[in-house]
Design a protein around this motif. Structure first.
Motif, short mmCIF file in Angstrom:
data_model
loop_
_atom_site.label_atom_id
_atom_site.label_comp_id
_atom_site.label_asym_id
_atom_site.label_seq_id
_atom_site.Cartn_x
_atom_site.Cartn_y
_atom_site.Cartn_z
N LEU A 125 -4.67 -0.24 -5.29
CA LEU A 125 -4.82 0.29 -3.94
C LEU A 125 -6.27 0.21 -3.46
CD1 LEU A 125 -3.44 1.60 -1.52
CD2 LEU A 125 -3.75 3.83 -2.61
N ALA B 95 -5.49 -2.43 3.60
CA ALA B 95 -4.74 -1.16 3.60
C ALA B 95 -5.61 -0.09 4.21
CB ALA B 95 -4.38 -0.78 2.17
N ALA C 257 0.83 -1.21 0.00
CA ALA C 257 0.00 0.00 0.00
C ALA C 257 0.86 1.26 0.00
CB ALA C 257 -0.93 -0.01 1.21
N LYS D 207 -7.81 -1.76 -0.14
CA LYS D 207 -8.68 -1.10 0.84
C LYS D 207 -10.01 -1.85 0.96
CE LYS D 207 -6.78 3.57 0.33
NZ LYS D 207 -7.04 4.97 -0.14
#
Length: 248
Positions: A239, A248, A219, A243
């Motif tokens: 990313l 992350a 991340a 998440k």
């Protein structure tokens, strides 16, 4: 470039530095002349770069910039050595590397390895030959041999020059695909120490970290890649995936 204009030829040649050194002591002492030889070439920016010539007559070691004024003031040209010794050996290495790369792309990795080893016998720090033989080992699943090559490559300063960027990325990607995530991460970190604002190196490092299970590092690299290039869609998607999964 306008039609019919020939590409610029970059300067290259061999120069010597003459020194007088004292041997012995007292009445038996004497002074002798000692010569050191250097390969000097012009890079894309028009800067002259100097390297010492090794015992086999090929450039070795650190590349040092030198001005034309200092070169002409302190060094003597050695055109005969360049034409008769250095240039033929450099061409011999280039031919072996080119043949090795041709065979590797065909999947003939043992023949490719033979050609790369011919090049390395003359120039053990040749970047393309080291990358090539490492890729041969990785494609055959010979991880121990690949790791030995990896250790050699990360110590070669020239491996991280822009002209080798595609080889650098290909080797790093193949390290990751072979499950050598620790080596891939170390490899990319070495590159990032030299080029910290390369978003593609950040992205590749993130993939290696993710597959290793180090989601925090993945991340962090993706976040940095997006700071460098907010329009890097692959990094943003990656990313967001982390998440969404709570990683992350």
């Amino acid at each position: 470039m306008s039609e019919g204009t020939a590409p610029k030829e970059h300067f290259a040649g061999v120069f010597s530095l003459q020194k007088t050194i004292k041997i012995g002591a007292g009445a038996t002492s004497r002074r002798v002349a000692q010569s050191s030889f250097f390969f000097v070439s012009e890079n894309e920016e028009g800067q002259l770069i100097m390297q010492a010539l090794g015992p086999l007559g090929l450039p070795v070691g650190t590349k040092t910039p030198i001005t034309r004024e200092d070169l002409l003031k302190s060094y003597l040209p050695e055109p005969g050595m360049y034409q008769q010794t250095v240039l033929p050996k450099m061409r011999e290495v280039q031919v072996s590397v080119a043949r090795g790369e041709k065979f590797r792309k065909r999947g003939e990795t043992f023949t490719a390895e033979f050609e790369f080893n011919k090049a390395l016998a003359l120039d053990e720090e040749n970047v393309r030959a080291n990358f090539g033989i490492g890729l041969c080992y990785l494609s055959r699943g010979e991880k121990q041999k690949a790791d030995e090559v990896f250790r050699r490559v990360v110590s070669i300063e020239a491996a991280y020059e822009p002209e080798h960027k595609h080889l650098f990325n290909e080797f790093g990607i193949n390290l990751r695909k072979s499950g050598m995530h620790e080596q891939a991460l170390e490899y990319y970190q070495k590159g990032l120490n030299i080029s910290p604002n390369d978003e593609h190196l950040r992205y590749n490092a993130a993939r290696a970290a993710f597959e290793k299970g180090d989601h925090e590092t993945a991340a962090a690299h993706l976040g940095k890649a997006l700071e460098i290039n907010p329009g890097f869609d692959e990094a943003r998607t990656f990313l967001e995936h982390l998440k969404k999964k709570g990683l992350a």
